[in-house]
Structure formats: C-alpha cells, structure tokens
Design a protein around this motif. Sequence first.
Motif, PDB file in Angstrom:
ATOM      1  N   HIS A   1     -14.126   0.816 -16.736  1.00  0.00           N
ATOM      2  CA  HIS A   1     -14.359   1.484 -18.024  1.00  0.00           C
ATOM      3  C   HIS A   1     -15.141   2.766 -17.796  1.00  0.00           C
ATOM      4  CE1 HIS A   1     -18.585  -0.229 -19.247  1.00  0.00           C
ATOM      5  NE2 HIS A   1     -18.558   0.177 -18.027  1.00  0.00           N
ATOM      6  N   LEU A   2     -15.345   3.548 -18.872  1.00  0.00           N
ATOM      7  CA  LEU A   2     -15.982   4.860 -18.781  1.00  0.00           C
ATOM      8  C   LEU A   2     -15.260   5.716 -17.741  1.00  0.00           C
ATOM      9  CD1 LEU A   2     -19.813   4.085 -19.029  1.00  0.00           C
ATOM     10  CD2 LEU A   2     -18.297   4.919 -20.819  1.00  0.00           C
TER      11      LEU A   2
ATOM     12  N   HIS B   1     -21.226  11.489 -11.105  1.00  0.00           N
ATOM     13  CA  HIS B   1     -22.044  10.475 -11.762  1.00  0.00           C
ATOM     14  C   HIS B   1     -23.462  10.998 -11.850  1.00  0.00           C
ATOM     15  CE1 HIS B   1     -24.013   6.661 -12.588  1.00  0.00           C
ATOM     16  NE2 HIS B   1     -22.839   6.064 -12.709  1.00  0.00           N
ATOM     17  N   TRP B   2     -24.042  10.965 -13.040  1.00  0.00           N
ATOM     18  CA  TRP B   2     -25.348  11.620 -13.229  1.00  0.00           C
ATOM     19  C   TRP B   2     -26.478  10.924 -12.482  1.00  0.00           C
ATOM     20  CZ3 TRP B   2     -30.049  10.594 -15.847  1.00  0.00           C
ATOM     21  CH2 TRP B   2     -30.151   9.326 -16.429  1.00  0.00           C
ATOM     22  N   LEU B   3     -26.325   9.641 -12.183  1.00  0.00           N
ATOM     23  CA  LEU B   3     -27.411   8.925 -11.506  1.00  0.00           C
ATOM     24  C   LEU B   3     -27.294   8.968  -9.990  1.00  0.00           C
ATOM     25  CD1 LEU B   3     -27.930   5.649 -13.547  1.00  0.00           C
ATOM     26  CD2 LEU B   3     -29.624   7.426 -13.112  1.00  0.00           C
TER      27      LEU B   3
ATOM     28  N   GLN C   1     -20.213  -3.432  -8.201  1.00  0.00           N
ATOM     29  CA  GLN C   1     -20.316  -4.738  -8.869  1.00  0.00           C
ATOM     30  C   GLN C   1     -20.308  -5.887  -7.857  1.00  0.00           C
ATOM     31  OE1 GLN C   1     -20.811  -5.157 -12.094  1.00  0.00           O
ATOM     32  NE2 GLN C   1     -20.332  -3.128 -12.898  1.00  0.00           N
TER      33      GLN C   1
ATOM     34  N   PRO D   1     -25.953  -4.039  -9.885  1.00  0.00           N
ATOM     35  CA  PRO D   1     -25.690  -2.597  -9.881  1.00  0.00           C
ATOM     36  C   PRO D   1     -26.924  -1.707  -9.984  1.00  0.00           C
ATOM     37  CG  PRO D   1     -24.049  -3.714 -11.191  1.00  0.00           C
ATOM     38  CD  PRO D   1     -25.067  -4.761 -10.811  1.00  0.00           C
ATOM     39  N   PRO D   2     -27.908  -2.014 -10.870  1.00  0.00           N
ATOM     40  CA  PRO D   2     -29.068  -1.110 -10.950  1.00  0.00           C
ATOM     41  C   PRO D   2     -29.811  -0.957  -9.619  1.00  0.00           C
ATOM     42  CG  PRO D   2     -29.007  -2.555 -12.857  1.00  0.00           C
ATOM     43  CD  PRO D   2     -27.976  -3.068 -11.895  1.00  0.00           C
TER      44      PRO D   2
ATOM     45  N   HIS E   1     -28.661   2.315  -7.950  1.00  0.00           N
ATOM     46  CA  HIS E   1     -28.635   3.555  -8.697  1.00  0.00           C
ATOM     47  C   HIS E   1     -29.737   4.492  -8.212  1.00  0.00           C
ATOM     48  CE1 HIS E   1     -26.259   1.952 -12.414  1.00  0.00           C
ATOM     49  NE2 HIS E   1     -25.475   2.400 -11.469  1.00  0.00           N
TER      50      HIS E   1
ATOM     51  N   GLU F   1     -32.070   6.980  -6.397  1.00  0.00           N
ATOM     52  CA  GLU F   1     -32.250   7.190  -4.958  1.00  0.00           C
ATOM     53  C   GLU F   1     -31.759   6.001  -4.140  1.00  0.00           C
ATOM     54  OE1 GLU F   1     -34.573   7.396  -7.239  1.00  0.00           O
ATOM     55  OE2 GLU F   1     -36.411   6.339  -6.720  1.00  0.00           O
TER      56      GLU F   1
ATOM     57  N   PRO G   1     -21.013   8.590 -15.846  1.00  0.00           N
ATOM     58  CA  PRO G   1     -19.697   8.068 -16.204  1.00  0.00           C
ATOM     59  C   PRO G   1     -19.339   8.258 -17.679  1.00  0.00           C
ATOM     60  CG  PRO G   1     -21.238   6.248 -16.123  1.00  0.00           C
ATOM     61  CD  PRO G   1     -22.012   7.487 -15.719  1.00  0.00           C
TER      62      PRO G   1
ATOM     63  N   GLY H   1     -23.834   1.980 -16.137  1.00  0.00           N
ATOM     64  CA  GLY H   1     -23.992   3.215 -15.372  1.00  0.00           C
ATOM     65  C   GLY H   1     -24.387   4.412 -16.220  1.00  0.00           C
ATOM     66  N   ALA H   2     -24.346   4.263 -17.545  1.00  0.00           N
ATOM     67  CA  ALA H   2     -24.714   5.377 -18.422  1.00  0.00           C
ATOM     68  C   ALA H   2     -25.914   5.038 -19.293  1.00  0.00           C
ATOM     69  CB  ALA H   2     -23.531   5.782 -19.298  1.00  0.00           C
TER      70      ALA H   2
ATOM     71  N   GLU I   1     -28.783   4.093 -18.591  1.00  0.00           N
ATOM     72  CA  GLU I   1     -30.073   4.564 -18.081  1.00  0.00           C
ATOM     73  C   GLU I   1     -30.518   5.855 -18.763  1.00  0.00           C
ATOM     74  OE1 GLU I   1     -27.643   3.455 -16.205  1.00  0.00           O
ATOM     75  OE2 GLU I   1     -28.403   2.170 -14.582  1.00  0.00           O
TER      76      GLU I   1
ATOM     77  N   PHE J   1     -29.578  16.942 -22.877  1.00  0.00           N
ATOM     78  CA  PHE J   1     -28.942  16.581 -21.606  1.00  0.00           C
ATOM     79  C   PHE J   1     -27.880  17.628 -21.287  1.00  0.00           C
ATOM     80  CE2 PHE J   1     -26.128  13.523 -19.153  1.00  0.00           C
ATOM     81  CZ  PHE J   1     -26.994  13.398 -18.091  1.00  0.00           C
TER      82      PHE J   1
ATOM     83  N   LYS K   1     -38.263  10.866 -13.788  1.00  0.00           N
ATOM     84  CA  LYS K   1     -37.740  11.484 -12.560  1.00  0.00           C
ATOM     85  C   LYS K   1     -36.212  11.445 -12.507  1.00  0.00           C
ATOM     86  CE  LYS K   1     -37.588  11.066  -7.537  1.00  0.00           C
ATOM     87  NZ  LYS K   1     -36.174  10.708  -7.385  1.00  0.00           N
TER      88      LYS K   1
ATOM     89  N   TYR L   1     -31.173  14.804 -12.001  1.00  0.00           N
ATOM     90  CA  TYR L   1     -29.888  15.339 -12.455  1.00  0.00           C
ATOM     91  C   TYR L   1     -29.998  16.831 -12.784  1.00  0.00           C
ATOM     92  CZ  TYR L   1     -25.983  16.612 -15.271  1.00  0.00           C
ATOM     93  OH  TYR L   1     -24.915  17.306 -15.761  1.00  0.00           O
TER      94      TYR L   1
ATOM     95  N   ASP M   1     -36.548  12.932  -2.953  1.00  0.00           N
ATOM     96  CA  ASP M   1     -36.202  11.534  -3.206  1.00  0.00           C
ATOM     97  C   ASP M   1     -37.396  10.773  -3.768  1.00  0.00           C
ATOM     98  OD1 ASP M   1     -37.602  11.476  -0.835  1.00  0.00           O
ATOM     99  OD2 ASP M   1     -36.219  10.149   0.208  1.00  0.00           O
TER     100      ASP M   1
END
Lengths: 297, 283
Positions: free
Chosen positions: A106-107, A157-159, A171, A176-177, A180, A182, A216, B34-35, B37, B79, B163, B168, B174
């Motif tokens: 998705h996304l 991907h922004w992260l 997954q 998953p986190p 993310h 670093e 995403p 994934g988004a 955050e 953003f 951070k 971004y 890091d």
Amino acid sequence: MKDHAPGITRRDFIRGTAFAALSTTLGMKAAAESPSAAAEEEKFTSTVFIVRDQKALDDLHRVNREAASEMLDKVMCAVAGKEDAKAAWQTFVKPEDTVGLMPTSHLNATHNEITELVREKLTGAGIPAKNIVNAQGRSGVHKTCTVLMPLPNLKAHWLTGFGTVLKNYIQLGGNPPAYHAENSKDLGRIWNMPDVKGKTKVVIVDALRPLFDKGPQVDPQYLWHYNGIIAGTDPIAVEAVCVKIVQAKRNAFKGESWPLSPPPICLEAADKEYHLGCSDLAKIKIVRMGWEEGALV
Amino acid sequence: MRATYEVPREVNGWVRTEHPRRVTAANIFDYMDGAGELYLAYAFVGLDVWKFTRAEAPEILVEIYEMGNSADAFGVLSFDLGGEEVGVGQKSVYGAGLLRFWQGRHFARILAEAETPEAKAALLDIGKSVASDLPGGGTLPELVVRLPEAGLLPESVHYFHRKMCLDYFYYLADDNILNLNKETNAVIADYRTASGKAKLLAVEYDPGDSCAEASRSFHAVYLKQWPPGDGAIRSNEIEGAQWVSSLRNANLLLIVFEGESQKDCEELLQAAVSSLTQGGKGL
C-alpha cells in the motif's frame, strides 16, 4: 546506530569519507570525479536491466496490460540470457518451488497488473498456482517459501531516503519501526535472516510511475511516468540503479542538485556490511531496452 | 475532544462514504505504515478519512487531521509548501490532484486518484466546504512569523520539532547533534543572499542549559571545535567552498549552512537574530 561508524555527518558525505559510492550517486561529493580510464575499464560485477515502453501507461495512469506483459517477458529474457520467456522464468523457479510474491502492498503500491502478470508468467512456467503466494507482511508466510520474489514499486521515502528493494523485506523483520530513520542502515540484516537468506533469485521493480519525493504517502506532483520495469539478480545493484534514476529525476525537477534526504545509507551498508550485492555504480552494467527518452541513466 | 465539522455528502456527483474511518496514534501505522511517523512527530490527535466516489471518475480521498495546536497543524503543512495557493483555509497548496490546507488546529489533505478538470473542481469544492466549517483562528509559529523577510524563499520554510524531520529537510548527522526533541521548536528556510543562496536553521530550546549544550554538541561533532560564547558569531569554511556560521543567543541557536561567503552567512545571521528576538515579518 551506535555499534557502527558513530559520528557520521553531512560533511563526511561531502568529502566522500563515508559512504563514498552513495555520496557519488547522490551528487553530494564536493568534487565529483570524472570517470578515470581505470574506472571505465573496471570489470562490471553486476548487470541491471531496464525495459521501458511509452505505451505502458495512459493519461489516467492506467496500465496497458499487453505492453506490461511484453516488458516483463523482455526484461526476464535479458536477465536470464534466454530467447524464450518461459525458459527465462524457469531459470529462477522450479515446479517444486513455493514462490512468495513480495509486492509493495500500500501507499504507492505495486500495480496490481504487474503482480498478476508475474503470477501468470510463473504458472505459465510450470509453477502450480497453489504454490504462488503473497508473502508480503508479517504473517510468516515467507518462511514456507523456497523462493521470494521482490516486486517493489520504485519510490523515495522520507524516513529512510529510499524505499524500494531493500525496504521491500522490512515486514519480514517483524518490527518495521526498528528499521526506520538512522536504523534503516540495517535493512540488509533482514535479507540475511535464516528464513530469508538465499531465497531471492531475481528482483523485479515496478518503475511504471515512480515517486521521487515524500514517499510513502503519495504527493502526485512527485510522481512521473517512467514507464519502466527494472530487474536483475543482484538486489543491491538494482537498488543502486533505482537510486540513480530517482536522484536524476530530483535534480531535473529542481534544476539543481537535490540529494535524497536522509541519505539512503542502507544501500552501501547492504554491500559493505551485509554482502548482499554491489552498490557501486561504477561496477554495475546497465542495459537499457525500449523507450529511450528520459531514461535518466 | 472530537472536532465538529461537516463534510458534504455529495459534490458534483461524487458521493462520500457514510462514516469516516477514525485513525488515532494507536492505529496510525495500520492506516499508513511508514508515513505515520510524520504526524506523530507533531502534536497528532486523530484523523478522519472519507472516500468520495463517482461512476467512471477518479476516487477522491479526504483526510482531516486534528492536531493539538495550530502551530503544529501549520508544521505538517510546511512539510512541503510547494504548490499553488488556491485560497482554501488559512493557507493552502495545490498540485497535480492533491490539495493540502491548514486551518486552526486542523490540517487537511484531499487527493484525487487522477487529476481531471472535474476531479479538481470537486476536491476544491470539498476543501472549501470543509474549511468553512472548521474552527479558524490558528496562529503561525512564532519562529516562522519572526523570520527575517528579506531574501526569504517562502516555499522553503519548514517548521518542526524532531530530528527525523530535520533529517528529511536537511540531513546533518546520524546522531542527534542538536539535541532536538518534541519540546524544541525549529524552523529551516532558504534565503537569497548577495552571492547566491544560504539555508538558515533556527532552534528554540527551553530556558536553561539546553541551548548551550546543543551548541557545544554541534560544534564538537560537525565543526570539531569549541563553540563561540553567547552572542558571538563563529564562521567556518568547509568542504565544497561552503560557509557555515553559527550564533547562540540565550535559548536560541542559529546556524547558516551552505553560504557562498562568510559575509553572506554573517549578514543573514545578524538579520535573523535581530528579527527573531525583536519581531520580524517572515511568512
């Protein structure tokens, strides 16, 4: 992050003293080196194949199934070094295999047409339909598969800077986190987990309509019709070429250098630390087929 | 507290789902893995999601985000401020089938599956209708309001706290060398300078030693040196013929990156400290 190369800063990327190949790909190095004669002659260690068709999408972004089918056959023949598409698929899968498809779910998801076409190609190559499963997610299905087939959509991907091939297995890592920001550097670790390692024979990237910023969550001003499928047997080389394409698109969009941010450090780490493939574009041979305009590599 | 506002049932033939899907911090990753955050990096309260459908037409997705305060609602919009202002809410941006706007404590995101003239008209109508019903009165973050005006490139303004957002907007390191956290207020923006362009980062810390500690950390890791004293400017030429200048003023840390000359950097810093401490007129 603390257990490896602490204290990396933007300046290290500019100097090229950390993640040198990545710094070059992103155009962050202060003095970009022109390819030396030695580099030109360096033996390629990996090959990545790009097939594109101007007719692959219409104005409403709908997939031309016939064109996509031909593109898949063409790129798989090239990757396998076969004339016949069926034989090409059979290079990577056997009738007794259980094949886990790994689309982006998705996304900015992988186009359904691509996933379904791959399924059809696999059955056409003799894999029983019941042995072709969707292995994406945290269900653990991937553990029962003998082959995993990444089918990610191409996106920034922004992260993590980038979210295509390496992130396709996030997954499977169960959390998953934990991969993310670093910590995305360690995405390659998942590919070496016992239930994953060695199962990836070929990577097929849906590059029909990639996302070059803000992934995403989709912002359509950063989507474009690349109309491509990118494939290869070296997942890191495929990722490196994908990064190069997205980076080139970003620079063209802004008319100046616009490096992916944060830098996708997982790419070079997957090469140097996890030994999953080649991230250095100087060592990757790129074979383009089909529509040439706007190829970006 | 749930916001009370109306989303129209039908617009130009597009009909919405009966009830919204409610997304909270507890289930945001089920909705946008994934988004999420991004929103959690601001004061996210909740999100309502509707879909509008019409036969043979692109689907329209409507997301109304409720934030804990108006500064963070603007922060989410910032953003990306790139796009066309279409006069919806307190500030809006539109591009390629996506409308985003900010009003009060709310941020809205309305997306057409594909951009057609009809879909664009419908999503703008939906946006105007929702905005007319949302509480207004939002105030821009003080740091944004007080940015120096001269040379500011408005679309480049980003307001944030954490951070992961700075990574971004402008990856620096890091490690969290500026000690950013949910309590720090920060803004980053591009400026035209006499020689070209430069990037101004301003971080406001809680009163106490936090700012001095962040300045020490930044100078130690990024510039390999001791920081200047309170109120003093320090400039360094680094790789790529770039200049970096910094200044700490009480609990405000200001850094200019990618300046093309020492003079450019220091002039921007001086303008910034004056504007941010005495009241400027940024956005």
